[in-house]
Motif scaffolding. Structure first.
Motif, PDB file in Angstrom:
ATOM      1  N   ARG A  41     -12.322 -16.547  -2.503  1.00  0.00           N
ATOM      2  CA  ARG A  41     -13.552 -16.259  -3.268  1.00  0.00           C
ATOM      3  C   ARG A  41     -14.464 -15.308  -2.493  1.00  0.00           C
ATOM      4  NH1 ARG A  41     -18.521 -20.347  -3.839  1.00  0.00           N
ATOM      5  NH2 ARG A  41     -19.958 -18.888  -4.779  1.00  0.00           N
ATOM      6  N   TYR A  42     -14.708 -15.619  -1.232  1.00  0.00           N
ATOM      7  CA  TYR A  42     -15.617 -14.785  -0.442  1.00  0.00           C
ATOM      8  C   TYR A  42     -14.980 -13.460  -0.060  1.00  0.00           C
ATOM      9  CZ  TYR A  42     -18.847 -18.636  -0.381  1.00  0.00           C
ATOM     10  OH  TYR A  42     -19.719 -19.615  -0.774  1.00  0.00           O
ATOM     11  N   ALA A  43     -13.669 -13.445   0.126  1.00  0.00           N
ATOM     12  CA  ALA A  43     -12.995 -12.184   0.427  1.00  0.00           C
ATOM     13  C   ALA A  43     -13.090 -11.228  -0.762  1.00  0.00           C
ATOM     14  CB  ALA A  43     -11.538 -12.445   0.795  1.00  0.00           C
ATOM     15  N   LEU A  44     -12.937 -11.765  -1.975  1.00  0.00           N
ATOM     16  CA  LEU A  44     -13.080 -10.918  -3.164  1.00  0.00           C
ATOM     17  C   LEU A  44     -14.501 -10.396  -3.310  1.00  0.00           C
ATOM     18  CD1 LEU A  44     -10.930 -12.569  -5.978  1.00  0.00           C
ATOM     19  CD2 LEU A  44     -10.672 -10.311  -4.952  1.00  0.00           C
ATOM     20  N   GLN A  45     -15.484 -11.263  -3.045  1.00  0.00           N
ATOM     21  CA  GLN A  45     -16.872 -10.808  -3.099  1.00  0.00           C
ATOM     22  C   GLN A  45     -17.122  -9.717  -2.070  1.00  0.00           C
ATOM     23  OE1 GLN A  45     -19.514 -14.138  -2.665  1.00  0.00           O
ATOM     24  NE2 GLN A  45     -19.015 -15.004  -4.664  1.00  0.00           N
ATOM     25  N   ALA A  46     -16.516  -9.849  -0.897  1.00  0.00           N
ATOM     26  CA  ALA A  46     -16.691  -8.853   0.156  1.00  0.00           C
ATOM     27  C   ALA A  46     -16.082  -7.514  -0.242  1.00  0.00           C
ATOM     28  CB  ALA A  46     -16.064  -9.337   1.464  1.00  0.00           C
ATOM     29  N   CYS A  47     -15.014  -7.560  -1.041  1.00  0.00           N
ATOM     30  CA  CYS A  47     -14.363  -6.335  -1.491  1.00  0.00           C
ATOM     31  C   CYS A  47     -15.077  -5.719  -2.692  1.00  0.00           C
ATOM     32  CB  CYS A  47     -12.906  -6.610  -1.849  1.00  0.00           C
ATOM     33  SG  CYS A  47     -11.912  -7.017  -0.410  1.00  0.00           S
ATOM     34  N   GLY A  48     -15.959  -6.476  -3.302  1.00  0.00           N
ATOM     35  CA  GLY A  48     -16.698  -5.978  -4.459  1.00  0.00           C
ATOM     36  C   GLY A  48     -18.115  -5.613  -4.069  1.00  0.00           C
ATOM     37  N   ASP A  49     -19.051  -6.185  -4.777  1.00  0.00           N
ATOM     38  CA  ASP A  49     -20.463  -5.896  -4.539  1.00  0.00           C
ATOM     39  C   ASP A  49     -21.001  -6.871  -3.486  1.00  0.00           C
ATOM     40  OD1 ASP A  49     -22.942  -4.736  -4.840  1.00  0.00           O
ATOM     41  OD2 ASP A  49     -23.533  -6.113  -6.457  1.00  0.00           O
ATOM     42  N   ASP A  50     -21.103  -6.409  -2.257  1.00  0.00           N
ATOM     43  CA  ASP A  50     -21.588  -7.221  -1.138  1.00  0.00           C
ATOM     44  C   ASP A  50     -22.526  -6.355  -0.289  1.00  0.00           C
ATOM     45  OD1 ASP A  50     -21.841  -9.398   0.605  1.00  0.00           O
ATOM     46  OD2 ASP A  50     -20.075  -8.827   1.771  1.00  0.00           O
ATOM     47  N   PRO A  51     -23.702  -6.009  -0.865  1.00  0.00           N
ATOM     48  CA  PRO A  51     -24.567  -5.044  -0.187  1.00  0.00           C
ATOM     49  C   PRO A  51     -25.051  -5.483   1.197  1.00  0.00           C
ATOM     50  CG  PRO A  51     -25.733  -6.074  -2.014  1.00  0.00           C
ATOM     51  CD  PRO A  51     -24.303  -6.538  -2.077  1.00  0.00           C
ATOM     52  N   ASN A  52     -25.309  -6.753   1.389  1.00  0.00           N
ATOM     53  CA  ASN A  52     -25.826  -7.181   2.695  1.00  0.00           C
ATOM     54  C   ASN A  52     -24.728  -7.713   3.615  1.00  0.00           C
ATOM     55  OD1 ASN A  52     -25.292  -9.570   1.411  1.00  0.00           O
ATOM     56  ND2 ASN A  52     -27.388 -10.336   1.425  1.00  0.00           N
ATOM     57  N   GLY A  53     -23.478  -7.729   3.164  1.00  0.00           N
ATOM     58  CA  GLY A  53     -22.360  -8.155   4.002  1.00  0.00           C
ATOM     59  C   GLY A  53     -22.238  -9.656   4.191  1.00  0.00           C
ATOM     60  N   ARG A  54     -22.991 -10.419   3.399  1.00  0.00           N
ATOM     61  CA  ARG A  54     -22.967 -11.879   3.543  1.00  0.00           C
ATOM     62  C   ARG A  54     -21.589 -12.450   3.230  1.00  0.00           C
ATOM     63  NH1 ARG A  54     -23.988 -16.371   0.192  1.00  0.00           N
ATOM     64  NH2 ARG A  54     -24.854 -18.137   1.339  1.00  0.00           N
ATOM     65  N   ALA A  55     -20.964 -12.013   2.129  1.00  0.00           N
ATOM     66  CA  ALA A  55     -19.650 -12.534   1.747  1.00  0.00           C
ATOM     67  C   ALA A  55     -18.596 -12.179   2.794  1.00  0.00           C
ATOM     68  CB  ALA A  55     -19.245 -12.004   0.375  1.00  0.00           C
ATOM     69  N   ALA A  56     -18.683 -10.983   3.341  1.00  0.00           N
ATOM     70  CA  ALA A  56     -17.728 -10.570   4.383  1.00  0.00           C
ATOM     71  C   ALA A  56     -17.884 -11.437   5.623  1.00  0.00           C
ATOM     72  CB  ALA A  56     -17.930  -9.102   4.730  1.00  0.00           C
ATOM     73  N   ALA A  57     -19.118 -11.755   5.982  1.00  0.00           N
ATOM     74  CA  ALA A  57     -19.353 -12.610   7.151  1.00  0.00           C
ATOM     75  C   ALA A  57     -18.823 -14.018   6.912  1.00  0.00           C
ATOM     76  CB  ALA A  57     -20.841 -12.646   7.480  1.00  0.00           C
ATOM     77  N   ILE A  58     -19.021 -14.530   5.704  1.00  0.00           N
ATOM     78  CA  ILE A  58     -18.518 -15.871   5.378  1.00  0.00           C
ATOM     79  C   ILE A  58     -16.990 -15.878   5.394  1.00  0.00           C
ATOM     80  CG2 ILE A  58     -18.345 -17.612   3.558  1.00  0.00           C
ATOM     81  CD1 ILE A  58     -21.248 -16.857   2.789  1.00  0.00           C
ATOM     82  N   ALA A  59     -16.373 -14.847   4.802  1.00  0.00           N
ATOM     83  CA  ALA A  59     -14.907 -14.767   4.798  1.00  0.00           C
ATOM     84  C   ALA A  59     -14.368 -14.699   6.229  1.00  0.00           C
ATOM     85  CB  ALA A  59     -14.445 -13.558   3.989  1.00  0.00           C
ATOM     86  N   ALA A  60     -15.008 -13.920   7.077  1.00  0.00           N
ATOM     87  CA  ALA A  60     -14.571 -13.827   8.474  1.00  0.00           C
ATOM     88  C   ALA A  60     -14.713 -15.169   9.184  1.00  0.00           C
ATOM     89  CB  ALA A  60     -15.363 -12.743   9.200  1.00  0.00           C
ATOM     90  N   LEU A  61     -15.800 -15.865   8.913  1.00  0.00           N
ATOM     91  CA  LEU A  61     -16.000 -17.190   9.510  1.00  0.00           C
ATOM     92  C   LEU A  61     -14.929 -18.167   9.032  1.00  0.00           C
ATOM     93  CD1 LEU A  61     -17.673 -19.283  11.100  1.00  0.00           C
ATOM     94  CD2 LEU A  61     -18.931 -19.689   8.972  1.00  0.00           C
ATOM     95  N   LEU A  62     -14.633 -18.170   7.742  1.00  0.00           N
ATOM     96  CA  LEU A  62     -13.610 -19.072   7.206  1.00  0.00           C
ATOM     97  C   LEU A  62     -12.244 -18.777   7.815  1.00  0.00           C
ATOM     98  CD1 LEU A  62     -14.737 -19.159   3.460  1.00  0.00           C
ATOM     99  CD2 LEU A  62     -14.927 -21.012   5.137  1.00  0.00           C
ATOM    100  N   HIS A  63     -11.956 -17.495   8.044  1.00  0.00           N
ATOM    101  CA  HIS A  63     -10.687 -17.124   8.688  1.00  0.00           C
ATOM    102  C   HIS A  63     -10.646 -17.642  10.129  1.00  0.00           C
ATOM    103  CE1 HIS A  63      -7.102 -14.959   9.718  1.00  0.00           C
ATOM    104  NE2 HIS A  63      -7.743 -14.239  10.617  1.00  0.00           N
TER     105      HIS A  63
END
Length: 155
Positions: free
Chosen positions: A29-51
């Motif tokens: 879920r968060y990886a997809l958000q990071a690949c889409g509209d993630d202007p502040n990078g929050r979803a990418a940070a969450i995906a990285a943390l989950l990994h």
């Protein structure tokens, strides 16, 4: 001593495998958000943390079969069919995690922010969700070893 070993085995399973199951299930879920509209990078940070959680607890999860084998030896049940089946399923689940879930997570993290990231990421995330579901199902089946199919003890 066997009660202590069994307690550590069960606790390690709950903490390590449970953490991986939850983090891996939330990751797509968060990886997809990071690949889409993630202007502040929050979803990418969450995906990285989950990994990182999945990777870290995968190492800690090695204690689960370790303590399981020691406990099985102490109880004298290493040759029982239910224990052998649970060990085989554990090896398969570990393989799914190491060879599919973690590498797929890494690939998805690599697609974030690139051109046409959403188009590339959606099929990858769908596959990762399926593989993670298989990993979780394998562990759910392994938990059935508590019932010990064929046991005459009533436990």
């Amino acid at each position: 001593m066997t009660k202590l070993l069994l307690s550590v085995h069960v606790l390690a399973a709950i903490l390590a495998v449970g953490s991986i199951a939850v983090a891996a299930s939330m990751f797509p879920r968060y990886a997809l958000q990071a690949c889409g509209d993630d202007p502040n990078g929050r979803a990418a940070a969450i995906a990285a943390l989950l990994h990182r959680v999945c990777r870290g607890y995968a190492v800690a999860g090695l204690a689960v079969p370790g303590f399981g084998l020691v406990t099985g030896a102490a109880l004298g049940v290493l040759t029982d069919a239910w224990l052998i089946v649970s060990l085989v399923l554990t090896v398969i689940a570990a393989g799914v995690l190491a060879l599919a879930v973690l590498p797929d997570q890494q690939r998805l993290l690599g697609t974030a922010g690139g051109p046409s990231a959403g188009e590339t990421a959606r099929p990858m995330a769908t596959r990762l969700s399926m593989v993670t579901g298989i990993f979780n199902l394998l562990w759910a089946i392994v938990v059935l070893m508590i019932v010990r199919p064929g046991s005459t003890t009533g436990a």
